[in-house]
Design a protein around this motif. Structure first.
Motif, PDB file in Angstrom:
ATOM      1  N   PRO A   1       0.998  -1.325   0.323  1.00 46.84           N
ATOM      2  CA  PRO A   1       0.038  -0.238  -0.004  1.00 46.84           C
ATOM      3  C   PRO A   1       0.922   1.009   0.334  1.00 46.84           C
ATOM      4  O   PRO A   1       1.702   1.299   0.541  1.00 46.84           O
ATOM      5  CB  PRO A   1      -1.250   0.254   1.430  1.00 46.84           C
ATOM      6  CG  PRO A   1      -0.886  -1.282   1.594  1.00 46.84           C
ATOM      7  CD  PRO A   1       0.880  -2.378   1.642  1.00 46.84           C
ATOM      8  N   LEU A   2      -0.153   2.337  -0.530  1.00 43.82           N
ATOM      9  CA  LEU A   2       1.048   3.549  -0.971  1.00 43.82           C
ATOM     10  C   LEU A   2       1.217   4.390   0.663  1.00 43.82           C
ATOM     11  O   LEU A   2      -0.051   3.786   1.170  1.00 43.82           O
ATOM     12  CB  LEU A   2       0.063   4.477  -1.367  1.00 43.82           C
ATOM     13  CG  LEU A   2       0.617   3.960  -2.700  1.00 43.82           C
ATOM     14  CD1 LEU A   2      -0.438   5.266  -3.648  1.00 43.82           C
ATOM     15  CD2 LEU A   2       2.103   4.379  -2.941  1.00 43.82           C
ATOM     16  N   GLY A   3       1.720   4.294   1.629  1.00 44.83           N
ATOM     17  CA  GLY A   3       1.467   5.450   2.615  1.00 44.83           C
ATOM     18  C   GLY A   3       2.939   4.505   3.536  1.00 44.83           C
ATOM     19  O   GLY A   3       2.315   4.123   4.427  1.00 44.83           O
ATOM     20  N   SER A   4       3.100   3.338   3.658  1.00 46.72           N
ATOM     21  CA  SER A   4       2.910   2.009   4.437  1.00 46.72           C
ATOM     22  C   SER A   4       4.699   2.168   5.007  1.00 46.72           C
ATOM     23  O   SER A   4       5.610   3.258   3.738  1.00 46.72           O
ATOM     24  CB  SER A   4       2.819   1.017   3.627  1.00 46.72           C
ATOM     25  OG  SER A   4       3.032   0.073   2.580  1.00 46.72           O
ATOM     26  N   HIS A   5       5.126   2.173   5.395  1.00 42.37           N
ATOM     27  CA  HIS A   5       5.897   1.428   5.876  1.00 42.37           C
ATOM     28  C   HIS A   5       7.152  -0.078   6.043  1.00 42.37           C
ATOM     29  O   HIS A   5       6.585  -0.741   6.280  1.00 42.37           O
ATOM     30  CB  HIS A   5       6.788   1.783   7.309  1.00 42.37           C
ATOM     31  CG  HIS A   5       6.541   2.902   8.178  1.00 42.37           C
ATOM     32  ND1 HIS A   5       6.287   3.408   8.415  1.00 42.37           N
ATOM     33  CD2 HIS A   5       6.641   4.459   7.280  1.00 42.37           C
ATOM     34  CE1 HIS A   5       5.699   5.381   9.275  1.00 42.37           C
ATOM     35  NE2 HIS A   5       6.132   5.370   7.516  1.00 42.37           N
ATOM     36  N   LEU A   6       7.605   0.136   5.501  1.00 46.80           N
ATOM     37  CA  LEU A   6       8.504  -1.548   4.605  1.00 46.80           C
ATOM     38  C   LEU A   6       9.669  -1.658   4.520  1.00 46.80           C
ATOM     39  O   LEU A   6      10.979  -0.593   4.955  1.00 46.80           O
ATOM     40  CB  LEU A   6       8.108  -2.264   3.252  1.00 46.80           C
ATOM     41  CG  LEU A   6       8.199  -3.577   2.216  1.00 46.80           C
ATOM     42  CD1 LEU A   6       7.515  -3.207   1.387  1.00 46.80           C
ATOM     43  CD2 LEU A   6       9.627  -3.027   2.395  1.00 46.80           C
TER      44      LEU A   6
ATOM     45  N   ALA B   1       2.051   9.195  -3.612  1.00 47.81           N
ATOM     46  CA  ALA B   1       1.135   9.212  -2.515  1.00 47.81           C
ATOM     47  C   ALA B   1       1.019  10.387  -1.805  1.00 47.81           C
ATOM     48  O   ALA B   1       2.382  11.453  -2.221  1.00 47.81           O
ATOM     49  CB  ALA B   1       1.788   8.905  -0.589  1.00 47.81           C
ATOM     50  N   GLU B   2      -0.520  10.918  -2.021  1.00 49.49           N
ATOM     51  CA  GLU B   2       0.077  12.449  -1.892  1.00 49.49           C
ATOM     52  C   GLU B   2       0.025  13.145   0.012  1.00 49.49           C
ATOM     53  O   GLU B   2       0.875  14.379  -0.421  1.00 49.49           O
ATOM     54  CB  GLU B   2      -2.067  12.568  -1.459  1.00 49.49           C
ATOM     55  CG  GLU B   2      -2.697  13.003  -2.593  1.00 49.49           C
ATOM     56  CD  GLU B   2      -4.271  13.013  -2.852  1.00 49.49           C
ATOM     57  OE1 GLU B   2      -4.740  13.546  -1.505  1.00 49.49           O
ATOM     58  OE2 GLU B   2      -5.099  12.260  -3.397  1.00 49.49           O
TER      59      GLU B   2
END
Length: 285
Positions: free
Chosen positions: A126-131, A267-268
């Protein structure tokens, strides 16, 4: 012990290491790295006190205290060529005596955490996630020059990707620090990061120069070795992991997912995603 010649380890007139312009006392054993020099202040603004501020070239360093912990944050610029410089000189600062030019008998192990932005290669990231990069695969040539040891599994992944991409050299595959994954990234998406030698064609972007392999992005997306797949890509992680293994430091790369190349979305709230990751690392390192 062998003395390291002046031409191999260059020390500035003030006693600092050549590129980073740092003295051993300028750094902590807890280090956060960022690519963008402007991002250093986005980390150190949370410090209770800043005791060191030094800048040379793209390497900007702030060392200070956050909730009682002494932490260094340093920018690297982009690419594994810069990581080659950074990791060798950080190691020299803690493990080589600059006066005798000999390697110290007792080695210091640094904890280094990269906080960077990255693009997803799978539509379920997902956009905005931390990987967190559990593995990194480098398709640059830095490790053609070092005696890197890889596990059988790592070698098989590297060989499969070489064949898939038709490369004339073998990529390299290295895992991150299990200690730091458990300490810092326990609630983040586990991923396998592809480290590219450029931002445009190596990542499948087409502007005016064209693209030798029009299916490159699809190849990255569909690459599989058993249950191993590439989740995201950027430009430094594999260099970090390899140099960390060679020099005996704990290394973890954390990625703020600000783009998804499969869905072609950005991501906005990219800045907020990065700032949230910065605070997580400061609290957990």
């Amino acid at each position: 012990m062998a003395v390291i010649p002046e031409s191999e380890l260059i020390i500035n007139a003030d006693g600092s290491v050549y590129h980073l312009n740092l003295l051993p006392e300028h750094i902590s054993d807890k280090i956060i790295t960022v690519g963008d020099p402007d991002r250093v202040a986005r980390v150190s603004r949370h410090f209770d006190e800043i005791e060191v501020q030094i800048a040379k070239r793209e390497f900007v360093t702030h060392t200070g205290y956050y909730k009682g912990k002494r932490i260094t944050v340093i920018s690297t610029g982009m690419g594994t060529d810069n990581i080659d410089i950074l990791m060798n000189e950080l190691d020299a600062l803690v493990n080589i005596d600059f006066t005798s030019r000999e390697v110290n008998e007792e080695k210091i192990k640094l904890k280094i955490v990269r906080v960077g932005t990255s693009g997803a290669l799978q539509d379920d990231v997902p956009l905005g996630s931390h990987l967190a990069s559990h593995y990194a695969v480098g398709i640059d040539t830095l490790m053609e020059f070092y005696p890197l040891e890889q596990s059988e599994n790592e070698q098989s992944i590297a060989e499969a990707l070489q064949k898939e991409l038709g490369l004339s050299f073998k990529p390299y595959c290295v895992n991150g620090s299990q200690e730091l994954i458990q300490q810092i990234a326990f609630d983040m998406i586990p991923g396998n990061t592809l480290t590219c030698p450029g931002f445009y064609a190596p990542q499948g972007r087409v502007l005016r120069a064209g693209l030798k392999n029009p299916q490159l992005l699809q190849t990255y997306n569909q690459f599989r070795v058993c249950d191993f797949k590439l989740t995201n890509f950027e430009m430094e992680t594999a260099g970090y992991y390899s140099m960390g293994r060679l020099l005996g430091h704990e290394m973890l790369s954390l990625n703020a997912i600000v783009a998804n190349r499969v869905t072609q979305k950005f991501a906005e709230n990219a800045d907020a995603v990065v700032d949230d990751l910065i605070l997580k690392v400061l609290d957990r390192i």
